[in-house]
Scaffold this active site. Sequence first.
Site, PDB file in Angstrom:
ATOM      1  N   SER A 174      51.343   5.418 -20.658  1.00 57.26           N
ATOM      2  CA  SER A 174      52.124   4.428 -18.935  1.00 57.26           C
ATOM      3  C   SER A 174      52.968   3.792 -19.397  1.00 57.26           C
ATOM      4  O   SER A 174      53.921   3.845 -19.634  1.00 57.26           O
ATOM      5  CB  SER A 174      50.654   3.920 -18.504  1.00 57.26           C
ATOM      6  N   LYS A 185      -9.756   1.654   6.190  1.00 59.22           N
ATOM      7  CA  LYS A 185     -10.431   2.780   6.750  1.00 59.22           C
ATOM      8  C   LYS A 185     -11.575   3.608   6.519  1.00 59.22           C
ATOM      9  O   LYS A 185     -12.427   4.119   5.437  1.00 59.22           O
ATOM     10  CB  LYS A 185      -9.608   4.249   5.723  1.00 59.22           C
ATOM     11  N   GLY A 228       0.801  -1.376  -0.168  1.00 60.06           N
ATOM     12  CA  GLY A 228      -0.411  -0.129   0.436  1.00 60.06           C
ATOM     13  C   GLY A 228       1.593   1.206  -0.296  1.00 60.06           C
ATOM     14  O   GLY A 228       2.382   1.152   0.472  1.00 60.06           O
ATOM     15  N   SER A 272      42.524  -0.495 -20.962  1.00 60.63           N
ATOM     16  CA  SER A 272      41.427  -1.603 -20.348  1.00 60.63           C
ATOM     17  C   SER A 272      40.978  -1.500 -18.485  1.00 60.63           C
ATOM     18  O   SER A 272      41.430  -2.166 -18.026  1.00 60.63           O
ATOM     19  CB  SER A 272      41.628  -3.511 -20.296  1.00 60.63           C
TER      20      SER A 272
END
Lengths: 641, 303
Positions: free
Chosen positions: A482, A175, A40, A552
């Site tokens: 690198s 309710k 609910g 990668s």
Amino acid sequence: MADTATNEPVYKTDALIAEDIDTYLSTHQHKTMLRFITCGSVDDGKSTLIGRLLYDSKMIFEDQLAALENDSKRVGTQGQEIDFALLVDGLAAEREQGITIDVAYRFFNTEKRKFIVADCPGHEQYTRNMITGASTADLAVILVDARKGVLVQTRRHSYLCHLIGIKNIVLAVNKMDLVDYSEEVFDKIVAEYGEFAKSIGIENFTAMPISGFKGDNITQAPSANTPWYKGPSLVDHLETVEVRSAEDQDKPFRMPVQWVNRPNLDFRGFSGLIATGGVKPGDAVRVLPSGKTSTVKSVVTFDGDLDEAVAGQSVTLTLEDEIDCSRGNVLSVADNPPEVADQFEATVVWLADDDLIVGRNYWLKLGTQTVSASVQEPKYKVDVNTMEHLAAKTLSLNEIGVAELFTDKSIVFEAYKQNRALGGFILIDKITNQTVAAGMLNFSLRRAQNVHWQPTDITRADHAAMKNQKPRVLWFTGLSGSGKSTIANEVEKRLALMNRHTFLLDGDNVRHGLNKDLGFTEADRIENIRRVGEVARLMTDAGLIVLTAFISPFRAERQMVRDMLAEGEFIEIFVDTPLEVAEQRDVKGLYKKARSGQLKNFTGIDSPYEAPENPEIRVNTVEMTPEEAAEHIVRAILPLK
Amino acid sequence: MTDHVTLTHLQRLEAEAIHIMREVVAEAEKPVMLYSVGKDSAVMLHLARKAFYPSPPPFPLLHVDTTWKFQAMYALRNEMAETSGMELLVYQNPEAKERGINPFDHGSLHTDMWKTEGLKQALDLHGFDAAFGGARRDEEKSRAKERVFSFRTASHGWDPKNQRPELWNLYNARKKKGESIRVFPISNWTELDVWQYIHLENIPIVPLYFAEKRPTVERDGMLLMVDDERFPLAEGEEPVMRSIRFRTLGCYPLTGAVESEAATLPEVIQETLLTTTSERQGRAIDKDEGGAGMEKKKQEGYF
């Protein structure tokens, strides 16, 4: 007060407990179990209803009640009356915020059944909790506030319950006390819901007018306030509705093997929880995926061998023949086995904060099988509020989509609709180990069934033996600039001098040919690495020592390649150069472009680099020259025979 | 295919617990069963014997001892380890031992040092990556939300906001080195289920659960049993023989008894059902830190 009669809980069993405990125990011993979920939105009174069920079935003790009365006055939202919601709102943070934020499980008994309630939060962002709670439920109670009627949330909850395969749906119009118990209001809501339910394929549901707060139609129906209501009370309905296990027993026998029980050389048993059907000594069974058949010798339990066992029981089976069978295999009735496939259409519910990465490998756990699997770009995602199909590139937290799914090994499965245990799966992130998705296999894709593995006579061992070397993949990873290509080139030269058969796959070169259709988005980078991994694997099949030089950047993809190869064949070489140094070198001028925004998704600048945690070899290019690094690597990988 | 076998709730709970235990054994590297000698431990151990029969359960029992358990508990502990054919590991926190930490003088420090710290130390010492515990979701509010496979960080912390979703009966047992999982195979059992199962299966439990005349003193509204000579009596305090039993067993001076005549299992169950106070009320631990006592302890690594 007209409603006092319904306000009094009925403890029918009290007298029996006091007078004849043995009879009571034997009754309780024969109870069945029903698991249900309540859904609910925030103010529909879910917690109050559950609190009421616990209260009415006398699952609340006096000390808890005293604490509850205390708390109700202090933080309750119901004035001086008891706030049942406080009973079930567990964690401290939730109590402060006055909302439920996770799935909580509650328990109560009536004379006929034991109930396990999954209490799931109602707000928008928690599809994930609802799916979790619904996955084990036999029945769903969908709460609607009588004053508000069918809301967007009501539709969403109903859709999710239907998606996960709950057949028993209760529409509880709550309710009712606040709308003067109006039959007209109730009828209108039921009609509106009925139309919606039909539109999404819910065949039937049971509607009832209740008040969790006042107790109307919870344990007895009709309450004095709703004389017009002709149906059962909520508890009556929960006590009598048929549970799924009967249906499961009618299906063909399947048992995923969890564990092989070998106490000594004379006993070999296969332990598991029977998913569907039943099994008896003498039954012909088949082991999947191998397809080997045998006959059941005995159904072994601690309490003695059984004549028969059925869905829902945990047993150990012994077979007449010594055939291969291990964890992840499925034992099935011989003449009606489940399918084996590696490509599927699946419905995927995304449960993690990080989005699905299309093409990435995740662990897939289905039954007792765990394999690598990747999800392709979704065909569509579903707007859970309108059930509309929307275009999607990925899936985010709480999103549900339909996509193709590929596994690296064939798995034994059945469509989720036929068999939850062989069709429901979870996906696990390979790095964080988080459960990131749940899914349901809809069907296998035809092409998987038609492509068969071609056995060849010259094996990979033959290829390697002819070259007098052990195949390897030397996987260089590191930032742009690198020195990967330079060092890999130096290593290859040294290996060539040693008469080793090698091949160098370089990032830039591969992108000119094999991968020229790929860009630099996350998904494309993953595909780039996947293809390179496959090519490298073929080359190791041919007996080569393969060197690859690719940035990668993602751990998961390097792991994917590692998993493609035989144990020990993947050598991860981390070319470790700090970003400042690489950027300073900027051999190709790429960092400059990336910094100025001309180049998007550049690793180290606006795309992450995930450094290896345990590389086989690490070379520091600040301290070593390329030649020294190459020497270091060659020494580390010898002897190569 | 018309005759369906109806499985009772206890049969379903049993099958679920067995399935959970087998998953752990298949996926964890070094599992262990925490054994506290209480009734929930008794049920858990019994289920383990069923799960792996005819093999003995392929993991040891670990008793994180405080040296303050009832004598009758130590007796049953040793007996059950023998019957089940399992290795019994007993761990006592050496620091707590050295400092003489005891429940009379040190209050909640006693639980922290012997149990919470002791447990962490024992798990680290042996490198166990999965530990079975007998906790149930109906015991206490924060447990109602805990998963069956409950993940712990390398420092044994529990993050209730960041629990892995648990769907169907698919448990994710993957973890990094140093991290561990606590596994609760009887999560979905209630106190009544546990009693009923003990009754049905004839499972041996500590005799203290049954009423008998025992020496007691009354303090702060709790009935305490004088189990040995270490119990410090106040001036003029004389143990009184009362017919008592225990609804829950912990360290003997921390666990309150109830006056009772229930000497058989059905009588105990009868009394449990008709009683008006909840099970953990006899223990001091839940009352610390207001309503959030157990949740806080769990985040710190208490089971």
